[in-house]
Every structure is written in C-alpha cells, then in structure tokens.
Design an enzyme around this catalytic site. Structure first.
Site, PDB file in Angstrom:
ATOM      1  N   GLN A 232       0.829  -1.204   0.000  1.00 17.32           N
ATOM      2  CA  GLN A 232       0.000   0.000   0.000  1.00 17.32           C
ATOM      3  C   GLN A 232       0.858   1.245   0.000  1.00 17.32           C
ATOM      4  O   GLN A 232       0.604   2.190  -0.740  1.00 17.32           O
ATOM      5  CB  GLN A 232      -0.926   0.053   1.235  1.00 17.32           C
ATOM      6  CG  GLN A 232      -2.056  -0.924   1.179  1.00 17.32           C
ATOM      7  CD  GLN A 232      -2.823  -0.841  -0.106  1.00 17.32           C
ATOM      8  OE1 GLN A 232      -3.351   0.199  -0.441  1.00 17.32           O
ATOM      9  NE2 GLN A 232      -2.859  -1.928  -0.853  1.00 17.32           N
TER      10      GLN A 232
ATOM     11  N   HIS B  47       2.109   2.962  -3.175  1.00 17.50           N
ATOM     12  CA  HIS B  47       1.189   3.650  -4.088  1.00 17.50           C
ATOM     13  C   HIS B  47       1.394   5.154  -4.087  1.00 17.50           C
ATOM     14  O   HIS B  47       1.278   5.809  -5.117  1.00 17.50           O
ATOM     15  CB  HIS B  47      -0.268   3.399  -3.666  1.00 17.50           C
ATOM     16  CG  HIS B  47      -0.875   2.192  -4.304  1.00 17.50           C
ATOM     17  ND1 HIS B  47      -1.049   2.075  -5.649  1.00 17.50           N
ATOM     18  CD2 HIS B  47      -1.361   1.041  -3.771  1.00 17.50           C
ATOM     19  CE1 HIS B  47      -1.613   0.907  -5.927  1.00 17.50           C
ATOM     20  NE2 HIS B  47      -1.807   0.256  -4.807  1.00 17.50           N
TER      21      HIS B  47
ATOM     22  N   GLU C  42      -9.978   0.541   4.066  1.00 16.82           N
ATOM     23  CA  GLU C  42     -10.271   0.121   2.695  1.00 16.82           C
ATOM     24  C   GLU C  42      -9.933  -1.364   2.531  1.00 16.82           C
ATOM     25  O   GLU C  42     -10.757  -2.145   2.072  1.00 16.82           O
ATOM     26  CB  GLU C  42      -9.423   0.980   1.744  1.00 16.82           C
ATOM     27  CG  GLU C  42      -9.637   0.687   0.286  1.00 16.82           C
ATOM     28  CD  GLU C  42      -8.606   1.395  -0.593  1.00 16.82           C
ATOM     29  OE1 GLU C  42      -7.594   1.898  -0.054  1.00 16.82           O
ATOM     30  OE2 GLU C  42      -8.813   1.422  -1.821  1.00 16.82           O
ATOM     31  N   HIS C  43      -8.711  -1.738   2.893  1.00 18.49           N
ATOM     32  CA  HIS C  43      -8.262  -3.136   2.825  1.00 18.49           C
ATOM     33  C   HIS C  43      -7.964  -3.627   4.233  1.00 18.49           C
ATOM     34  O   HIS C  43      -7.250  -2.957   4.976  1.00 18.49           O
ATOM     35  CB  HIS C  43      -6.960  -3.259   2.027  1.00 18.49           C
ATOM     36  CG  HIS C  43      -7.019  -2.684   0.648  1.00 18.49           C
ATOM     37  ND1 HIS C  43      -6.491  -1.444   0.351  1.00 18.49           N
ATOM     38  CD2 HIS C  43      -7.531  -3.169  -0.504  1.00 18.49           C
ATOM     39  CE1 HIS C  43      -6.684  -1.189  -0.948  1.00 18.49           C
ATOM     40  NE2 HIS C  43      -7.318  -2.215  -1.491  1.00 18.49           N
TER      41      HIS C  43
ATOM     42  N   ASP D 157      -5.912  -6.951  -5.720  1.00 16.33           N
ATOM     43  CA  ASP D 157      -5.724  -5.867  -6.688  1.00 16.33           C
ATOM     44  C   ASP D 157      -5.821  -6.366  -8.127  1.00 16.33           C
ATOM     45  O   ASP D 157      -6.098  -5.590  -9.037  1.00 16.33           O
ATOM     46  CB  ASP D 157      -4.338  -5.232  -6.506  1.00 16.33           C
ATOM     47  CG  ASP D 157      -4.308  -4.288  -5.321  1.00 16.33           C
ATOM     48  OD1 ASP D 157      -5.381  -3.816  -4.938  1.00 16.33           O
ATOM     49  OD2 ASP D 157      -3.215  -4.053  -4.790  1.00 16.33           O
TER      50      ASP D 157
ATOM     51  N   HIS E 152     -53.880  14.711  -4.291  1.00 18.91           N
ATOM     52  CA  HIS E 152     -53.474  13.342  -3.979  1.00 18.91           C
ATOM     53  C   HIS E 152     -54.684  12.559  -3.469  1.00 18.91           C
ATOM     54  O   HIS E 152     -54.958  11.446  -3.915  1.00 18.91           O
ATOM     55  CB  HIS E 152     -52.384  13.317  -2.898  1.00 18.91           C
ATOM     56  CG  HIS E 152     -51.020  13.693  -3.363  1.00 18.91           C
ATOM     57  ND1 HIS E 152     -50.710  14.945  -3.828  1.00 18.91           N
ATOM     58  CD2 HIS E 152     -49.861  12.980  -3.417  1.00 18.91           C
ATOM     59  CE1 HIS E 152     -49.408  14.988  -4.151  1.00 18.91           C
ATOM     60  NE2 HIS E 152     -48.872  13.801  -3.906  1.00 18.91           N
TER      61      HIS E 152
END
Lengths: 436, 436
Positions: free
Chosen positions: A259, A262, A327-328, A361, A420
């Site tokens: 990670q 990145h 996230e992961h 991934d 209505h």
C-alpha cells in the site's frame, strides 16, 4: 519510523483518535478552475477539448483523432508480451465470474390486499470510465471498472484516458479491449469529465462516470454529480493488517509496503497482539525499504502515516479496526473466519496468511475499487450495482385499492395534498367505497 | 395551458428536446453561506447550532432542549386523531413489508482454483434523516426514510427537523415513533446537516444522511458528502402518464394535478395515443383547477411545465418516456404489463387505472423517495441498500495462490508496483513455485 501505540499505555485513546483524524491529503482548491473548464467544454465542445488537451497534455488532436482508431488499438496491443496478456486474461475472467454473481434478482409478488408489488433492475444506458494517464495508468483498474459495467449489461462503454505527449500504456488498451470497451478517448482531466457528462460534437454523453483521478478529475466529478451518476471520490489507499504473530513478519512487511508504495499519502497500519512480532515487522519493513524501487514513496508513507498498534486480544483489534473502517483489511491470524465475524466496517477483507492484498488488486475476483478515508462506514466497493438501477412496481386491483386506498386518502388530507386524496377518492367512488 | 406536442408534426424533435432540457429550478448559489455555516458548527458546536436556530427558526433552545424529550413526543402524538394514526400504521406496516424483501443475501463460495470468495452486507452504524419543516413536513417522508434504515438494521437513527417558531407537526413525531427513530432534534437547514455530519457536544455524528430539503440543505449535503454518505439531491417532483384513451380523463387529470400541487416547479406530462383523450384530460384539469385548494401552485406548474404529447402508438410512447426517465410513471393502458417491458428508465411504475401515483406516496409499499430530474437514467429510489454496505471477502489456500498468484505477480511488475509483486512472490517462494 512509524508510530508505535500500545493499547495499555496512558493516552492511547488520544493518540488513536489523532491517528484516525490524520489529514493525509492536501485538497488543493481547484474548484474555480474546474468550473471554468466545464463551462468551456459545454459551450465550445470539441474545440475546447482539443485546446485543453494541447495545453495540459502537449498533444495536438482533431475531432477525428479524439478517439483511438481500431488500427491504433490493434497495433498497440500487439506489443503486449504474451505472459502479460495471459495474466490480464486470467484477471478479466476471474473478475467477470465474481461480478456475475452480484447480479440482483427482479421480484414480483402479490400481497394479502391483492396488490402486485415488485421491482426490476435495468442497466444504465452508457457509462464512461476515467483512467488516469502517466504513472497511475493501471490496466487492472480498467478491468475493475469496465467489467462490472459489461456484466450489468451497459450498452455503451467508453474510456477517457489522457496520453501526455501521446504516450499510452498498451496494457491499458488491451484491458479495455478485453473488457469490451467500445471507444477509448485520449482526453483527460476535468475536460474529459465535462465531455462525458455533457457531450461534445464527437463524444456522446454518458449516464454514469466512474474511475479514479487527480484533484481536477475529482472536483469535476463532484460538479457533474446529478447530471450523471458518479462513483465515489477516491482518496489515498489504506491497508490495515491484524496479526496474531503466527505469520512471517516479512510477508506482513511486504503487504504494508504494497500500500505504502502507491502514494506518499497512503497509510499502512498493523494491529497485533504480539509486541515482539510488531517490532519484527518494523525491522522487516526497514530491510525491504533499502531495496524497494519505490522506497522514497513507500518510506515517506510509512514514516508519516504508518502505525503499529499493540493490543491485548483480537477483540480489541477488531474494535479498533472498525473505528478505522479500512479500505483493505488483512486478517493474518490462525482463525481468520472467526475474527471476520467481528468486523463491521471494511471495504474488503483478506483472510489468512496466503491472501496478500495484492491478490485482490489483480486476480482475486472482487473489485479493487474500494471505499477510502473511513467511508467503508457507509459505502461499498464498486460492483454491478453501480451500473444498474431499480424501478419499483405497483399494481392495484380494485380490491386492493378498496383495502388500502382509504388510508392513502386520509394521509393525503392530513398532509394538505388535496389532489393526492382526490385521485384516490375518484377511483374509490367508482368502486362505491364510502368516505372514511 | 400546457404545451401540446404531436409526434407527427414538423419540429416535434426540437420541441421535445426543449421540453427535456427545460430548467425548472432556480438554484440560488448558497454555497458560500453554507460553507460558513458548516465551519461555524464544526468550530462552535452546540453554541452555533443554538444561535443559528434562534436566527433562522425564531426559536430559543439550549443544549438540553435540542432534542424533543420523550414526554414532549408523547404529548404531541396523543393529539393525533385515531383515523390518521391507523392510516400511518397501515402505511408503516406496508412499507416495512416491502423493504424487508429488499434485504440482500450474503454469499460465499469456493471456485475452481480453491479460492474462497464472497461478500457480506452490514448496516451503517448510524443514520440521520432530515425532515423539512413547515409546509413540506410530511410524515409519509419520515416513514419512507426511516423504515428502510431500521429494516437494514441501523442501530442509531436520528431525525433533524426544524420547528419554526416552535411549531411541529404531531404526525411527523408519530411517524418517527412508529418507525423506531431514537431521537428527534429540532434543528434544520445547513446547520442541522453539519451537526449530523461532524457532531456537536450534544449530537453524536452519523454515518449517512438522507432526506429532502431546501437549497441550503442540498448544498450542505453536497459539501459533507465523503465525510458521511448521502442519498440523492432531490429536485422538484415529476409524473409522466401514458394513456391509451381507455380510462377516465378526470382520473388522469387528478393524477397529473397530484404532482403539480407539490410545487410550481413540478412537472406533469401526459403521453397519449388518442388526441381527443388528451384534450379531454386538459379540460378535466381546467375544471379541477377551479376548485383545488392549491390551484395557484398546481396551475402554475401545469401552465409552465405541463405537456400533452400525442403519439402514434405505445412503442413511441415508451421511447419518449425513456428519454424523459420520469420519477413517477403511470401506465393507464389496457395492458400495462406489456408496456412496462418497454420501459428502461423510470423511478417507479404504477400499472393500470387503479394505481394512482398517490397510492405510492403513502401506502403502496415501495419507497416514494425517487430519482428526479432524469436521474432515473442512472439511479434508484431509496431502499435498504442505502443503509447497508458490502464487504468483499477473499481467502486463498496455498493451492489457490499457486494457481493464480503468478498472474498477480506478472501484473504487479507490469504496473511497476514491485512490493505488490514481492508480497505474492514471498508466499510463492515458500510454496516452491518458480518465477513465471
């Protein structure tokens, strides 16, 4: 050195809260520039798109060359080495199989009143997928965005990908081809988002835009939201690993670095019940950082945002992880399934030592577009659902209307919505149902 | 008089496109004001909320009175007439039954490689429902927002509803009680959205905010999107009726007016294969407008945005309707089910003459929070899915990793993400799998 926190120490709560609230991203205020770019593309169409591409991507295009031609795509993909093609094909097949299982069912039933109720799912008509250029131009992201759209049944699927100076990654084009993308436009930035949302002479507008991008792309997506659907606004990537000390510290170190490499703003956190194991992982990270190609990026991420948290037991680990809503999430523990039951918020869970996040991934099958920045508290990764929408169905018989119509009339009157009420009353009168 | 269009006339396409592109809403640019309000609530919490409520709602509150007390709620709901309570209970029960069917299944399977894959759904932790005050303070909207959240399993559900001058609709409080809302705060506007998203001393932040509101509320929701989840940004209501001339023109007229009475910006469109029937509906509308309580609103909507479109056959009707992608679609034709098959974009379909749209607003069962402004092209009405999120699962065995790991390694290398590749390679080495 990453932060080292211990659940038993004084001040843990304050330090953990600070970690949670850490601002990892500068959000430059590009909104005014983006508003201008969108207005320009809406007004001048292709001409604006071509000018902006010349300016930002140093590439001279015409309306006729906005899209890659089939010949250009064939020529590019022919250059892809066989092993890379085979790997991409395996990934595409596995992603397709996983997402095919997500297709929701239509439903229709009759209830006790006699009313027929239900819903139907239909694909969006056209989807546009944004693919960043340059360093972050990932073929795997093309598959992850395009395949769910195709599985959902989207009829027209286009890609917008900037090609600075004309450079393009052949694997990106191959991924688009494998996923069944119809057209690839070599435009990027806010101007590409504007063109996808509003259309130009050459680009037919789409209904939904997905895919990651820089601050300009994100701001443009936020602005066109409503005109078209968008996916999430992605932030920098995160991983949280829970380890009980049974695994190999080097494996965990590599997972954390996968990670961290990145982006300098990425975040890698280890929560462990074993302080010595935590130290061993830190050591392993340091050793790996010495040789990693992206050591500058990964090292900065680890130094600024990395953390090792020692807890007393796995229940504590799960509770802290749920507050992070990563996230992961990797569960590198002896019994990952039991631990997974305690997880309420996470984009994706990777169970056991043989499931490094990198599998997810590329070839695992589940989507790698996942909620970042704690948004797994309320949102999900990309799926076929992002390319489908539900139409609800209701069909009253006269009997059903007799049974439930008077209540509708009462509520309409209580809300001072006379028409209505009258629309129901007119039918009830025809059915000889008296006023309530 | 509404517009009258005929599919056969010259210039139809231009006029229809103009109708589609009609701007029905002024969007005042309140963004700067809203940004200030949000910053103020973030900085000063309760104090800001109390000041802003005094200013905008002419109501003096303290931290202790931000929420209705149980006694206040009991006292208010005791005033609700029995028939209204019974109608609201019927509505709640039917909405609950419909939404319970929407709960998605978890999944887990083992594929040919030996990998275990799947996903799990979990509710968001806490949801905040915005309920407008004043004229548009509808108890039915409370049910439509709160019940899907409860069905999804959301643990904490709060309502924010402004009470200008202290006035509150007892039916709103009853609806909140019936739906299982935990707390009702008497705050509104952008300040309420800010408090729900960021929290104050008294209000614990939520993870998801839904519910309609004015321009300030909409701008605030757009701003906090990302920090929390939001539902759609709702525009003015719309109805499209397709009629083959078999029904009662007065029923259709009332159905059109039941949208038009909501708002001068609402839109009611009739598409019919029978020009004479179209004229009869127009006449019936005029007759009804003479006596309707909300004739000023309904009349303005009908005059400015209403349309009657004559087509040659129902296929044409479906094709035009799909271009509109209406929020509400009534199929008042002899065979509504066959026609429904041709509809690709609509928020909700009401089948046959005995299903006036107003049934769907209250007691049908499906949600009445539906995509407006042509967004049914890409989005769905509110549902339990808005209060759930999916976590994907992947678990590799050593065999599965042997089978698919090398492809992941190849792709990681091709994307220049070395640590990704190494995290897979380290495991493959332990399993004695050679390099690809």
């Amino acid at each position: 050195m990453p932060q080292f926190l211990d659940r038993r120490e004084d001040g843990f709560e304050a330090r953990f809260t600070e970690l949670l609230g850490m601002k990892r991203e500068d959000s430059p205020d590009v909104d005014a520039v983006v508003a201008e770019i969108i207005a320009d593309v809406r007004t001048r169409g292709d001409a604006a798109l071509i000018e902006l591409t010349a300016k930002f991507d140093r590439l001279e295009l015409t309306s006729a060359t906005l899209a890659f031609s089939p010949e250009e795509i064939e020529a590019a993909v022919a250059k892809v080495p066989e092993d890379e093609r085979a790997a991409l094909e395996l990934a595409a097949e596995r992603i397709r199989a996983y997402h095919a299982r997500q297709m929701p069912e239509d439903a229709r039933w009759r209830d006790a009143s006699g009313a027929e109720l239900g819903w139907r799912w239909r694909p969006v008509g056209a989807a546009g997928l944004y693919v960043p250029g340059g360093l972050a131009s990932y073929p795997s992201s093309v598959l992850m965005n395009a395949i769910p759209a195709k599985v959902a049944g989207v009829e027209r699927l286009v890609v917008a990908c900037p090609t600075p100076g004309g450079a393009v990654n052949p694997l990106v084009l191959l991924a688009a081809q494998l996923a069944g993308v119809d057209t690839v436009y070599r435009v990027g930035g806010a101007q590409a988002i504007a063109a996808l949302a509003y259309g130009t002479e050459t680009i037919t507008p789409v209904d939904k835009i997905t895919g990651p991008g820089n601050a300009f792309v994100a701001a443009a997506k936020r602005r066109v939201f409503g005109r078209v659907g968008i996916d999430m606004i992605a932030g920098p990537s995160e991983i949280l690993v829970i380890a009980d000390g049974t695994g190999d510290p080097d494996w965990i170190a590599l997972d954390l670095m996968s990670q961290a490499e990145h982006d300098e703003s990425a975040q890698a956190i280890l929560i462990t019940t074993d302080a010595a194991f935590g130290q061993a992982v830190v050591k392993a990270v340091e050793a790996r950082l010495e040789t990693l190609e992206r050591h500058a990026i990964a090292g900065a991420s680890w130094r600024d945002f990395g953390a090792v948290i020692v807890v007393r037991d796995l229940d504590e680990a799960a509770a802290l992880s749920n507050r992070v809503a990563p996230e992961h999430l990797e569960l590198c523990v002896a019994d990952p399934d039991t631990l997974a039951e305690k997880i309420t918020h996470a984009g994706a869970i990777f169970l056991g030592a043989y499931t490094p996040e990198a599998i997810g991934d590329y070839v695992g099958g589940p989507n790698h577009v996942l909620p970042t920045a704690r948004s797994a508290r309320f949102s999900s990764g990309l799926s076929v659902m992002d390319f489908l929408k539900r139409t609800t169905l209701a069909k009253m018989t006269p009997e059903a209307l007799k049974a439930i119509g008077p209540a509708a009339e009462t509520l309409a009157i209580s809300e001072s919505l006379e028409a209505h009420g009258l629309s129901v009353r007119a039918r009830l009168d025809a059915l000889n149902v008296g006023e309530g």
